[in-house]
Design a protein around this motif. Structure first.
Motif, PDB file in Angstrom:
ATOM      1  N   UNK A  50       0.072  -2.379  -0.235  1.00 24.81           N
ATOM      2  CA  UNK A  50       1.135  -2.282   0.911  1.00 24.81           C
ATOM      3  C   UNK A  50       1.892  -0.887   0.662  1.00 24.81           C
ATOM      4  N   UNK A  51       1.925  -0.361   2.101  1.00 24.48           N
ATOM      5  CA  UNK A  51       2.218   0.902   2.034  1.00 24.48           C
ATOM      6  C   UNK A  51       3.705   1.227   2.765  1.00 24.48           C
ATOM      7  N   UNK A  52       4.825   1.705   2.244  1.00 25.83           N
ATOM      8  CA  UNK A  52       6.064   1.689   2.917  1.00 25.83           C
ATOM      9  C   UNK A  52       6.615   3.300   3.201  1.00 25.83           C
ATOM     10  N   UNK A  53       5.994   3.824   4.246  1.00 30.39           N
ATOM     11  CA  UNK A  53       6.438   5.112   4.716  1.00 30.39           C
ATOM     12  C   UNK A  53       7.687   5.270   5.309  1.00 30.39           C
ATOM     13  N   UNK A  54       8.393   6.074   5.007  1.00 27.71           N
ATOM     14  CA  UNK A  54       9.559   6.505   5.637  1.00 27.71           C
ATOM     15  C   UNK A  54       9.962   5.815   7.028  1.00 27.71           C
ATOM     16  N   UNK A  55      10.965   5.308   7.182  1.00 26.64           N
ATOM     17  CA  UNK A  55      11.140   4.714   8.683  1.00 26.64           C
ATOM     18  C   UNK A  55       9.880   4.117   9.179  1.00 26.64           C
ATOM     19  N   UNK A  56       9.547   3.053   8.436  1.00 29.33           N
ATOM     20  CA  UNK A  56       8.174   2.356   8.564  1.00 29.33           C
ATOM     21  C   UNK A  56       8.306   1.670   9.904  1.00 29.33           C
ATOM     22  N   UNK A  57       8.994   0.778  10.374  1.00 28.16           N
ATOM     23  CA  UNK A  57       9.008   0.051  11.551  1.00 28.16           C
ATOM     24  C   UNK A  57       9.136   0.733  12.809  1.00 28.16           C
ATOM     25  N   UNK A  58       9.886   1.803  12.822  1.00 31.30           N
ATOM     26  CA  UNK A  58       9.765   2.779  14.168  1.00 31.30           C
ATOM     27  C   UNK A  58       8.569   3.396  14.156  1.00 31.30           C
ATOM     28  N   UNK A  59       7.958   3.799  13.130  1.00 37.34           N
ATOM     29  CA  UNK A  59       6.603   4.943  13.228  1.00 37.34           C
ATOM     30  C   UNK A  59       5.603   3.868  13.564  1.00 37.34           C
ATOM     31  N   UNK A  88      -3.157   0.436   4.916  1.00 40.51           N
ATOM     32  CA  UNK A  88      -4.114   1.674   5.518  1.00 40.51           C
ATOM     33  C   UNK A  88      -5.357   1.423   4.316  1.00 40.51           C
ATOM     34  N   UNK A  89      -5.236   1.429   3.325  1.00 41.53           N
ATOM     35  CA  UNK A  89      -6.462   1.359   2.304  1.00 41.53           C
ATOM     36  C   UNK A  89      -7.270   0.244   2.871  1.00 41.53           C
ATOM     37  N   UNK A  90      -6.879  -1.074   3.292  1.00 44.52           N
ATOM     38  CA  UNK A  90      -7.625  -2.268   3.801  1.00 44.52           C
ATOM     39  C   UNK A  90      -8.333  -1.738   5.079  1.00 44.52           C
ATOM     40  N   UNK A  91      -7.592  -1.227   6.015  1.00 45.98           N
ATOM     41  CA  UNK A  91      -8.123  -1.003   7.360  1.00 45.98           C
ATOM     42  C   UNK A  91      -9.202   0.035   7.076  1.00 45.98           C
ATOM     43  N   UNK A  92      -9.050   1.081   6.283  1.00 46.26           N
ATOM     44  CA  UNK A  92     -10.108   2.018   6.399  1.00 46.26           C
ATOM     45  C   UNK A  92     -11.520   1.435   5.569  1.00 46.26           C
ATOM     46  N   UNK A  93     -11.053   0.690   4.568  1.00 41.01           N
ATOM     47  CA  UNK A  93     -12.183  -0.030   3.790  1.00 41.01           C
ATOM     48  C   UNK A  93     -13.114  -0.731   4.690  1.00 41.01           C
ATOM     49  N   UNK A  94     -12.383  -1.877   5.664  1.00 42.78           N
ATOM     50  CA  UNK A  94     -13.057  -2.645   6.619  1.00 42.78           C
ATOM     51  C   UNK A  94     -13.800  -2.022   7.586  1.00 42.78           C
ATOM     52  N   UNK A  95     -13.215  -0.676   7.879  1.00 34.95           N
ATOM     53  CA  UNK A  95     -14.068  -0.138   8.947  1.00 34.95           C
ATOM     54  C   UNK A  95     -15.279   0.502   8.734  1.00 34.95           C
ATOM     55  N   UNK A  96     -15.828   0.820   7.388  1.00 36.51           N
ATOM     56  CA  UNK A  96     -16.805   1.240   6.948  1.00 36.51           C
ATOM     57  C   UNK A  96     -17.352   0.307   6.030  1.00 36.51           C
ATOM     58  N   UNK A  97     -17.230  -0.868   5.822  1.00 36.42           N
ATOM     59  CA  UNK A  97     -17.685  -2.097   5.017  1.00 36.42           C
ATOM     60  C   UNK A  97     -18.939  -2.104   5.526  1.00 36.42           C
ATOM     61  N   UNK A 140      -0.455 -12.430   9.671  1.00 36.58           N
ATOM     62  CA  UNK A 140      -0.865 -11.319   8.986  1.00 36.58           C
ATOM     63  C   UNK A 140      -2.133 -10.700   9.793  1.00 36.58           C
ATOM     64  N   UNK A 141      -1.786 -10.298  11.185  1.00 30.45           N
ATOM     65  CA  UNK A 141      -3.018  -9.839  11.996  1.00 30.45           C
ATOM     66  C   UNK A 141      -3.454  -8.490  11.391  1.00 30.45           C
ATOM     67  N   UNK A 142      -2.947  -7.755  10.590  1.00 30.85           N
ATOM     68  CA  UNK A 142      -3.177  -6.372   9.929  1.00 30.85           C
ATOM     69  C   UNK A 142      -4.379  -6.823   9.177  1.00 30.85           C
ATOM     70  N   UNK A 143      -4.428  -8.093   8.562  1.00 33.57           N
ATOM     71  CA  UNK A 143      -5.439  -8.442   7.614  1.00 33.57           C
ATOM     72  C   UNK A 143      -6.639  -9.259   8.313  1.00 33.57           C
ATOM     73  N   UNK A 144      -6.290 -10.034   9.337  1.00 32.54           N
ATOM     74  CA  UNK A 144      -7.071 -10.918  10.037  1.00 32.54           C
ATOM     75  C   UNK A 144      -8.116 -10.233  11.036  1.00 32.54           C
ATOM     76  N   UNK A 145      -7.501  -9.582  11.660  1.00 31.43           N
ATOM     77  CA  UNK A 145      -8.254  -8.615  12.648  1.00 31.43           C
ATOM     78  C   UNK A 145      -9.237  -7.857  12.038  1.00 31.43           C
ATOM     79  N   UNK A 146      -8.972  -7.034  11.368  1.00 32.11           N
ATOM     80  CA  UNK A 146     -10.298  -6.135  10.790  1.00 32.11           C
ATOM     81  C   UNK A 146     -11.230  -7.125  10.055  1.00 32.11           C
TER      82      UNK A 146
END
Length: 418
Positions: free
Chosen positions: A77-86, A110-119, A133-139
């Protein structure tokens, strides 16, 4: 030479964390392994549930782990600054995919989304959950559609109180509706969940109540005397086992206990489970008398949990966010009565006045009345607990549940049995 069977399971948390959904997916993975499948599990590195949004909480450092034919890969899980607004800003871009992987509740993997796009691995099917957890289910769904393999969705829907007009946009919204529509099979936990989805227009033949189960031999074996001795408890024990947060009714059990303590009733309140921030803030506002009569244990071993179940007079978990509620049948195996809230599939488990009691979520006065009733009438408590035990043995053992799960897998793979 027979081809190796492979499947991909995707879930927000997995072994060694063993909450309800995690136990469900772990048991399914073991069942698939025992039937000749190579099982890949994609999950996150989350330990504390708050780590999905708070970088200061605990996480699992090991990114890969192998358990026999089960291979676990944990994505960070990645936590960029000001994550929710970004993420909210990026999710507004004209891309359906971004709305799923970046939209609310704004969990960034991001690592999971990138991996699933090219799996490009070959799998027989994909099984994924849980909402929101749509960020996991949809990919995972997108991958299955790209590879033209069956996609099984495990939503674990939370519909709240029966007959309530309250909407549940976190679990039932445009994104979840589309995922359910595109799924080849939906595995529900209760018939109530299945019936509710059917009422929303999903074909009954597209759903199977697979359900979580319980293995009595792995739950029994607790020693209440050991628990009482360790914590020097002589009074009756009122027990809650869950994540400690408002949604699980943690605030309400403390408030109900305060009402009864104020009337001179003697008992210990024992709270077992991870403490989330909202409940931590609530505890900081309590008087010292509450802490003198409450035992807060957070994470404990499975054996100590069994000892607590054996020691308690009742289990109380008045949650409004349960699709099943595994701790109720666990308590019933110790022949203990339970108190829950009117919520989704919980009303299918708990039969009012027969094996426990149900309250409207947040009704601390009614909760206090039921707690007092069970403390004052131990014969009634034993009667309700015994009825619960009978229900578990008749309906909720894993042997029965896994038979249905095998039928579901056989249905999507075209095999009569897995």
């Amino acid at each position: 030479m027979s081809r190796t069977k492979r499947c991909l399971l995707v879930v927000h948390r997995f072994y060694p964390f063993m909450g309800g959904a995690e136990r469900l997916f772990f048991t399914w993975a073991k069942e698939l392994e025992s039937n000749g499948y190579q099982v890949d599990v994609y999950t996150t590195n989350v330990w504390d549930n708050d780590f999905f949004h708070d970088a200061g909480c605990r996480y699992i450092k090991e990114r890969t782990e192998t358990l026999g034919a089960i291979r676990i890969r944990r994505f960070g899980i990645y936590h960029p600054p000001n994550k929710n607004n970004l993420l909210n800003l990026l999710a507004k871009l004209p891309s359906a995919y971004l709305k799923y992987v970046l939209g609310f509740p704004h969990i960034f993997i991001p690592g999971y989304c990138w991996h699933m796009a090219f799996l490009n691995k070959g799998y027989d099917f994909v099984l994924a959950g849980v909402f929101p957890h749509y960020a996991l289910v949809y990919p995972a769904l997108s991958f299955a559609k790209r590879k033209k393999i069956p996609f099984l969705c495990v939503p674990l829907m939370h519909f709240g109180e029966p007959h309530s007009t309250q909407s549940h946009p976190l679990y039932f919204n445009r994104r979840s509706k589309e995922i359910l529509r595109l799924s080849d099979l939906i595995l529900t936990q209760t018939d109530m969940e299945k019936d509710q989805l059917a009422a929303y227009g999903y074909a009954p033949q597209k759903m199977i109540t697979a359900g979580i189960g319980i293995q009595p031999a792995k739950v029994l074996g607790g020693r209440g005397d050991r628990f009482r001795q360790k914590y020097r408890v002589k009074e009756p024990v009122v027990l809650q086992i869950s994540t400690q947060t408002h949604e699980k009714g943690s605030h309400h059990i403390v408030e109900a206990a305060k009402i009864l303590w104020g009337k001179g009733m003697q008992f210990k309140l024992v709270l077992i489970g991870q403490i989330l921030k909202d409940f931590e803030v609530y505890l900081l506002m309590q008087q010292k008398e509450v802490f003198a009569q409450t035992i807060i244990l957070s994470y404990i071993s499975e054996q100590e949990k069994k000892d607590a179940l054996d020691a308690c007079s009742m289990l109380v978990m008045t949650s409004r966010s349960e699709s099943f509620g595994l701790t109720y049948p666990e308590a019933w195996l110790y022949r203990k009565p339970v108190i829950g809230a009117y919520c989704s599939g919980v009303t299918e488990l708990i039969e009012e006045g027969k094996n426990g009691y149900l309250i409207p979520f947040g009704d601390k006065l009614m909760l206090a009345q039921y707690m007092a009733k069970l403390l004052k009438k131990p014969a009634l408590a034993r009667e309700l607990g015994h009825a619960g035990y009978n229900k578990v043995m008749e309906k909720y053992q894993w042997a029965q549940r896994l038979k249905t799960f095998r039928q579901a897998i056989g249905r999507v793979t075209g095999e009569n049995r897995i």
